[in-house]
Scaffold this motif. Structure first.
Motif, short mmCIF file in Angstrom:
data_model
loop_
_atom_site.label_atom_id
_atom_site.label_comp_id
_atom_site.label_asym_id
_atom_site.label_seq_id
_atom_site.Cartn_x
_atom_site.Cartn_y
_atom_site.Cartn_z
N ASP A 1 22.95 -30.45 32.06
CA ASP A 1 23.06 -29.65 33.27
C ASP A 1 24.01 -28.48 33.01
N GLY A 2 24.16 -27.62 34.01
CA GLY A 2 25.01 -26.44 33.84
C GLY A 2 24.35 -25.42 32.93
N THR A 3 25.16 -24.76 32.12
CA THR A 3 24.68 -23.75 31.16
C THR A 3 24.99 -24.21 29.75
N LYS A 4 23.97 -24.23 28.89
CA LYS A 4 24.13 -24.71 27.52
C LYS A 4 23.72 -23.60 26.54
N THR A 5 24.53 -23.43 25.50
CA THR A 5 24.24 -22.44 24.44
C THR A 5 23.96 -23.18 23.14
N ARG A 6 22.81 -22.87 22.55
CA ARG A 6 22.40 -23.56 21.32
C ARG A 6 21.96 -22.53 20.28
N PHE A 7 22.16 -22.86 19.01
CA PHE A 7 21.69 -22.03 17.90
C PHE A 7 20.16 -22.08 17.84
N VAL A 8 19.52 -20.93 17.60
CA VAL A 8 18.07 -20.86 17.48
C VAL A 8 17.72 -19.97 16.28
N ALA A 9 16.68 -20.36 15.56
CA ALA A 9 16.17 -19.57 14.44
C ALA A 9 14.68 -19.33 14.65
N ARG A 10 14.17 -18.23 14.14
CA ARG A 10 12.75 -17.95 14.33
C ARG A 10 12.17 -17.18 13.15
N VAL A 11 10.85 -17.32 13.00
CA VAL A 11 10.06 -16.52 12.08
C VAL A 11 8.83 -16.05 12.84
N GLY A 12 8.26 -14.94 12.40
CA GLY A 12 7.09 -14.44 13.12
C GLY A 12 6.36 -13.36 12.35
N ALA A 13 5.29 -12.86 12.97
CA ALA A 13 4.47 -11.80 12.40
C ALA A 13 4.07 -10.85 13.51
N ASN A 14 3.79 -9.61 13.12
CA ASN A 14 3.39 -8.62 14.12
C ASN A 14 2.31 -7.71 13.55
N VAL A 15 1.51 -7.16 14.44
CA VAL A 15 0.50 -6.16 14.10
C VAL A 15 0.71 -4.98 15.03
N CYS B 1 0.84 -1.19 0.00
CA CYS B 1 0.00 0.00 0.00
C CYS B 1 0.88 1.24 0.00
N GLU B 2 0.32 2.37 -0.36
CA GLU B 2 1.07 3.62 -0.34
C GLU B 2 1.42 3.98 1.09
N TYR B 3 2.63 4.51 1.30
CA TYR B 3 3.08 4.88 2.64
C TYR B 3 2.17 5.95 3.24
N ASN B 4 1.72 5.71 4.47
CA ASN B 4 0.85 6.66 5.16
C ASN B 4 1.18 6.62 6.65
N PRO B 5 1.86 7.64 7.19
CA PRO B 5 2.24 7.61 8.61
C PRO B 5 1.06 7.71 9.56
N ASP B 6 -0.11 8.09 9.06
CA ASP B 6 -1.30 8.21 9.92
C ASP B 6 -2.15 6.94 9.91
N ARG B 7 -1.69 5.89 9.23
CA ARG B 7 -2.46 4.65 9.17
C ARG B 7 -2.56 4.04 10.57
N LEU B 8 -3.75 3.59 10.96
CA LEU B 8 -3.97 3.11 12.33
C LEU B 8 -3.39 1.73 12.57
N VAL B 9 -3.36 0.86 11.56
CA VAL B 9 -2.92 -0.52 11.74
C VAL B 9 -1.92 -0.89 10.65
N GLU B 10 -0.81 -1.54 11.04
CA GLU B 10 0.18 -2.02 10.10
C GLU B 10 0.53 -3.47 10.42
N VAL B 11 0.78 -4.27 9.38
CA VAL B 11 1.11 -5.68 9.53
C VAL B 11 2.52 -5.92 8.99
N GLY B 12 3.30 -6.71 9.71
CA GLY B 12 4.65 -7.02 9.27
C GLY B 12 5.04 -8.45 9.55
N VAL B 13 6.17 -8.87 9.00
CA VAL B 13 6.75 -10.19 9.27
C VAL B 13 8.23 -10.00 9.58
N PHE B 14 8.83 -11.01 10.19
CA PHE B 14 10.25 -10.94 10.51
C PHE B 14 10.83 -12.34 10.57
N GLY B 15 12.13 -12.43 10.50
CA GLY B 15 12.85 -13.70 10.62
C GLY B 15 14.25 -13.43 11.09
#
Length: 377
Positions: free
Chosen positions: A172-186, A116-130
């Motif tokens: 046990d102890g402290t473990k560090t592991r690789f993690v990946a994610r995807v998501g959406a936001n409103v 859609c055309e950019y509008n800073p006064d738009r009340l709701v915006e939808v996005g995604v991320f990864g």
């Protein structure tokens, strides 16, 4: 002097504005790259085989991000709190929990501004991320207690005879592991700088995260609500003055026709430079139906002027995309017009195609620079 020999003539000079109402000044909002800070809180569900409610735990996240343009951004966040797991052994449910913190780097995309055309006064915006990051976990003592309790049960003793080992990936102890994610936001606009938002994400990491061996990645899902605050101006307002009214002088000559008027010879006005501008939607190089009339006019001009040659120059707007991306899409826009004219009978030898990307902006208004300018001589 006889009346039929008298020529009455008059000249009436009128200054007038076009019959249509005068256009008002146009206000255009131009996106400004900016930083933002974000704080969120919510819950987590760690995927498992026991009841949904038994695997819910608290979750929180803080982050800072940068919006490079109205569509693309990046975010550095710290997601943390607690995960849960459990196992059902012969009708007995064993549960355990542990703590973690996960620094993450995400690429963010504003879908609303993309389509859609950019509008800073738009009340709701939808996005995604990864994104990707590291999950640093500790405090897994409850899992060790659960394994000890399972091994003491009669059901577990019977299962061990067949090689079934509970919590085979216990750590046990402290473990560090690789993690990946995807998501959406409103996001919901509160003011120019403040937005309230809802975010959902799915996170995946190694099979050892929940201490159980399943032969497939472990997952947890976060649902967060929070606030996002822009650290600077998000846009600027540009006023494009309306075209000035065009004054026209209308001359009217009144005279009695001569008995034998000489036949009129109409002279054809030939345009020295013929120009048509083919405009495109954001991120697109396909010719819209609204531009088809201009294509037809170019084809007709080239047929009527067989010696004419036409230059097709593609452009992209600076407000969207990188310089490399804009070079490519501007070239595609010029190529699309070239292919369309060739398909309608314009010889390729009479066409020259060029691309200037977003390095040159022929129009003051940002969105009008998504264009192929066609000039025939």
């Amino acid at each position: 002097m006889k009346l039929n020999k008298v020529i009455l003539s008059g000249v009436v000079a009128l200054s007038c504005v076009s019959a249509s109402a005068q256009e008002a000044d146009k206000t255009v909002n131009v996106f400004t790259p900016h930083w933002y800070a974000q704080a969120q809180i919510g819950g987590q569900y760690t995927l498992g085989e026991i009841g949904f409610g038994k695997l819910l735990s608290p979750n929180a996240q803080v982050g800072v991000g940068y919006n490079f343009n109205q569509v693309v951004g990046a975010r550095l966040s710290l997601n943390a709190w607690q995960s849960k797991a459990g196992q059902n052994v012969a009708g007995n449910v064993y549960k355990w929990k542990w703590n973690y913190v996960a620094p993450m780097v995400d690429a963010t995309f504003n879908l609303t501004n993309l389509f859609c055309e950019y509008n800073p006064d738009r009340l709701v915006e939808v996005g995604v991320f990864g994104g990707i990051g590291a999950n640093i976990a500790w405090g897994n003592d409850e899992a060790a207690d659960a394994k000890a309790a399972i091994l003491k049960s009669e059901a577990a003793t019977e299962a061990l005879k067949y090689g079934a080992t509970p919590l085979e990936n216990l750590w046990d102890g402290t473990k560090t592991r690789f993690v990946a994610r995807v998501g959406a936001n409103v996001d919901f606009r509160v003011s120019d700088r403040v937005k309230l938002g809802v975010e959902l994400s799915a996170n995946t990491l190694s099979d050892k995260y929940n201490s159980k061996k399943a032969g497939n990645p472990d997952w947890y899902f976060n649902a967060l609500v929070g606030v996002k605050v822009a650290l600077g101006e998000t846009h600027t307002t540009k006023v494009i003055p309306a075209p000035k009214p065009v004054e026209k002088i209308i001359e009217r000559i009144i005279e009695k026709p001569a008995p034998a008027p000489a036949p009129k010879v109409e002279s054809k006005v030939v345009e020295e430079n013929f120009r048509r501008d083919i405009f495109f939607p954001i991120g697109n190089s396909n010719i819209a139906k609204s531009q088809s009339t201009k294509i037809a006019e170019i084809v007709e001009y080239m047929k009527e002027n067989p010696d004419a040659k036409i230059t097709l120059t593609g452009y992209a707007d600076k407000g969207t995309g990188s310089a490399a991306f804009n070079d490519k899409i501007a070239a595609r826009r010029a190529q699309t017009v070239y292919n369309t004219l060739a398909a309608k009978g314009v010889a390729k030898s009479r066409m020259i195609k060029e691309s200037k990307g977003s390095r040159v902006q022929p129009f003051e208004e940002n969105d009008m620079n998504r264009v192929t300018i066609c000039i025939a001589k």
